[in-house]
Design a protein around this motif. Sequence first.
Motif, PDB file in Angstrom:
ATOM      1  N   LEU A 251      46.613  36.927  39.145  1.00 42.80           N
ATOM      2  CA  LEU A 251      45.868  35.668  39.206  1.00 42.80           C
ATOM      3  C   LEU A 251      45.358  35.267  37.823  1.00 42.80           C
ATOM      4  O   LEU A 251      45.388  34.089  37.451  1.00 42.80           O
ATOM      5  CB  LEU A 251      44.705  35.804  40.189  1.00 42.80           C
ATOM      6  CG  LEU A 251      45.087  36.023  41.662  1.00 42.80           C
ATOM      7  CD1 LEU A 251      43.857  36.360  42.490  1.00 42.80           C
ATOM      8  CD2 LEU A 251      45.786  34.777  42.220  1.00 42.80           C
ATOM      9  N   ARG A 252      44.897  36.252  37.060  1.00 41.93           N
ATOM     10  CA  ARG A 252      44.431  35.966  35.700  1.00 41.93           C
ATOM     11  C   ARG A 252      45.559  35.385  34.855  1.00 41.93           C
ATOM     12  O   ARG A 252      45.364  34.408  34.118  1.00 41.93           O
ATOM     13  CB  ARG A 252      43.897  37.248  35.063  1.00 41.93           C
ATOM     14  CG  ARG A 252      43.364  37.068  33.637  1.00 41.93           C
ATOM     15  CD  ARG A 252      43.287  38.408  32.928  1.00 41.93           C
ATOM     16  NE  ARG A 252      44.625  39.009  32.788  1.00 41.93           N
ATOM     17  CZ  ARG A 252      44.823  40.253  32.367  1.00 41.93           C
ATOM     18  NH1 ARG A 252      43.800  41.028  32.080  1.00 41.93           N
ATOM     19  NH2 ARG A 252      46.061  40.723  32.260  1.00 41.93           N
ATOM     20  N   ASP A 253      46.745  35.977  34.984  1.00 44.29           N
ATOM     21  CA  ASP A 253      47.879  35.494  34.204  1.00 44.29           C
ATOM     22  C   ASP A 253      48.318  34.096  34.625  1.00 44.29           C
ATOM     23  O   ASP A 253      48.972  33.381  33.851  1.00 44.29           O
ATOM     24  CB  ASP A 253      49.058  36.467  34.327  1.00 44.29           C
ATOM     25  CG  ASP A 253      48.772  37.808  33.661  1.00 44.29           C
ATOM     26  OD1 ASP A 253      47.825  37.867  32.845  1.00 44.29           O
ATOM     27  OD2 ASP A 253      49.471  38.793  33.974  1.00 44.29           O
ATOM     28  N   LYS A 254      47.972  33.722  35.853  1.00 42.82           N
ATOM     29  CA  LYS A 254      48.280  32.372  36.327  1.00 42.82           C
ATOM     30  C   LYS A 254      47.188  31.369  35.942  1.00 42.82           C
ATOM     31  O   LYS A 254      47.283  30.182  36.266  1.00 42.82           O
ATOM     32  CB  LYS A 254      48.464  32.370  37.841  1.00 42.82           C
ATOM     33  CG  LYS A 254      49.695  33.140  38.337  1.00 42.82           C
ATOM     34  CD  LYS A 254      49.747  33.142  39.858  1.00 42.82           C
ATOM     35  CE  LYS A 254      50.900  34.009  40.364  1.00 42.82           C
ATOM     36  NZ  LYS A 254      52.226  33.394  40.103  1.00 42.82           N
ATOM     37  N   GLY A 255      46.113  31.863  35.287  1.00 41.30           N
ATOM     38  CA  GLY A 255      45.056  30.985  34.827  1.00 41.30           C
ATOM     39  C   GLY A 255      43.805  30.968  35.665  1.00 41.30           C
ATOM     40  O   GLY A 255      42.943  30.090  35.494  1.00 41.30           O
ATOM     41  N   ALA A 256      43.639  31.938  36.575  1.00 40.14           N
ATOM     42  CA  ALA A 256      42.468  31.956  37.453  1.00 40.14           C
ATOM     43  C   ALA A 256      41.239  32.454  36.704  1.00 40.14           C
ATOM     44  O   ALA A 256      41.322  33.389  35.896  1.00 40.14           O
ATOM     45  CB  ALA A 256      42.726  32.845  38.665  1.00 40.14           C
ATOM     46  N   SER A 257      40.090  31.832  36.976  1.00 36.11           N
ATOM     47  CA  SER A 257      38.810  32.328  36.460  1.00 36.11           C
ATOM     48  C   SER A 257      38.337  33.456  37.368  1.00 36.11           C
ATOM     49  O   SER A 257      38.921  33.723  38.430  1.00 36.11           O
ATOM     50  CB  SER A 257      37.775  31.202  36.462  1.00 36.11           C
ATOM     51  OG  SER A 257      37.535  30.756  37.791  1.00 36.11           O
ATOM     52  N   LEU A 258      37.260  34.122  36.955  1.00 38.99           N
ATOM     53  CA  LEU A 258      36.729  35.212  37.788  1.00 38.99           C
ATOM     54  C   LEU A 258      36.290  34.722  39.161  1.00 38.99           C
ATOM     55  O   LEU A 258      36.608  35.359  40.184  1.00 38.99           O
ATOM     56  CB  LEU A 258      35.581  35.905  37.053  1.00 38.99           C
ATOM     57  CG  LEU A 258      35.988  36.827  35.898  1.00 38.99           C
ATOM     58  CD1 LEU A 258      34.750  37.386  35.199  1.00 38.99           C
ATOM     59  CD2 LEU A 258      36.875  37.958  36.390  1.00 38.99           C
ATOM     60  N   PRO A 259      35.536  33.602  39.275  1.00 38.07           N
ATOM     61  CA  PRO A 259      35.186  33.120  40.622  1.00 38.07           C
ATOM     62  C   PRO A 259      36.409  32.775  41.469  1.00 38.07           C
ATOM     63  O   PRO A 259      36.432  33.037  42.677  1.00 38.07           O
ATOM     64  CB  PRO A 259      34.332  31.874  40.336  1.00 38.07           C
ATOM     65  CG  PRO A 259      33.776  32.096  38.975  1.00 38.07           C
ATOM     66  CD  PRO A 259      34.859  32.819  38.232  1.00 38.07           C
ATOM     67  N   THR A 260      37.430  32.219  40.839  1.00 30.50           N
ATOM     68  CA  THR A 260      38.652  31.893  41.576  1.00 30.50           C
ATOM     69  C   THR A 260      39.349  33.156  42.065  1.00 30.50           C
ATOM     70  O   THR A 260      39.843  33.219  43.201  1.00 30.50           O
ATOM     71  CB  THR A 260      39.615  31.087  40.685  1.00 30.50           C
ATOM     72  OG1 THR A 260      38.957  29.895  40.254  1.00 30.50           O
ATOM     73  CG2 THR A 260      40.876  30.719  41.436  1.00 30.50           C
ATOM     74  N   SER A 261      39.367  34.181  41.235  1.00 25.92           N
ATOM     75  CA  SER A 261      39.961  35.457  41.655  1.00 25.92           C
ATOM     76  C   SER A 261      39.182  36.062  42.818  1.00 25.92           C
ATOM     77  O   SER A 261      39.778  36.601  43.765  1.00 25.92           O
ATOM     78  CB  SER A 261      39.997  36.437  40.478  1.00 25.92           C
ATOM     79  OG  SER A 261      40.870  35.982  39.466  1.00 25.92           O
TER      80      SER A 261
END
Length: 407
Positions: A251-261
């Motif tokens: 998810l991080r590599d797809k551009g997700a922030s911590l709240p989004t993850s």
Amino acid sequence: MAILPSGFLSQSQTAPPGEETLSKPRRTLAATGINHALHDGYTDLIYVLLPVWQAEFALSYGLLAVMRGLYSGAMAGLQIPVGRLAERIDGKILLALGTLLAALGYVLAGLSGGVMGLGLALLISGAGSSTQHPLASAAVSRAYGKAARGPLGIYNFSGDLGKAALPALTAVLLVIMSWRHALLLVALMGLVVALCLAVLMPAVGKGFAHKSAVTTQGTHAGRGGFSWLLAIGILDSAVRMGFLTFLPFLLRDKGASLPTSGFALAMVFIGGAAGKFTCGWLGERVGTIRTVLLTEGGTAALILTVLALPLIPAIIVLPLLGVMLNGTSSVLYGTVPELTSPHRTERAFALFYTGTIGSGAIAPVLYGLLGDAVGPTLATAATAVTALAICPLALVLASHLPNDRRA
């Protein structure tokens, strides 16, 4: 023949046929479900407390992992001895005592003044939780007999409710009081549940007492059938824990922030809770093999889909993936009694849970090493391949389940 006034009719004459008999399975399911929610909540609230303990006791990440491992290690390692003990002591008594011991461990954790005391407390609490999975599963299985598959799905679903509720409640308590006082309140909940088990839950019986009642159930399976089932359970747990290990990084590599993850992980867990409930129901109606093929094939396809999709579509897919990831486990738990003689039910569940929990602990390490070598994307793809590898094992298991519904 004299006709008695209606007020003098006995309860057996007025009550619907079988109502009293049905109440015992329902009471067993309700009691074990509440107990399951408590123990799974006890297991996962440790994640909430790890940062607190790090600040309190100046622990390194390695020592924090040891603290977590003491609980899970005691819980996994003592399940087989507990299953053997249940052949001599009523499972209801062991469940109540185990819940009492788990609560006592959290009392001691709240009173601990150092790392050694905290570690011992978690060891005690984990030992208490070792009674829960094998004995409660066997109790539900015995209470419902051949109709146990659906109730076992409900029982497993209740654990996910505890995982969601108790850590969240603990996080709220930490805002308004110290962690020590919060643990005392959490322990009080355990004492209440232990008392309810002792007073309200019907007796389970001793395992060896059922030897004379062995029927054809389980006799066709032999050890081979259970071994294939255990192998499927171990691989299924490895897929689930391996994927969850890499999901935050994907998810991080797809551009997700911590709240989004965090939101995305919540979607997986919500889907997982639904999967345990619905797939237990599905397995009862279409059979073990067809359900396992559906969930494992769906798991592999959805993992590869998540890898290929951009962030938002991937998050939309995650609840369905959660259903597939967790759904197989309910079907497998419900099949354990079919492959086991009645007097060995507790022992079989203990072995099965030990294998799956142990796999869940080891798999992230192995997949992590693979991730270091080939990267998180290919390592996640390897979990999809593992899910597909379960399908031929399920077809082999089919020969040990002649009564299973198959296409």
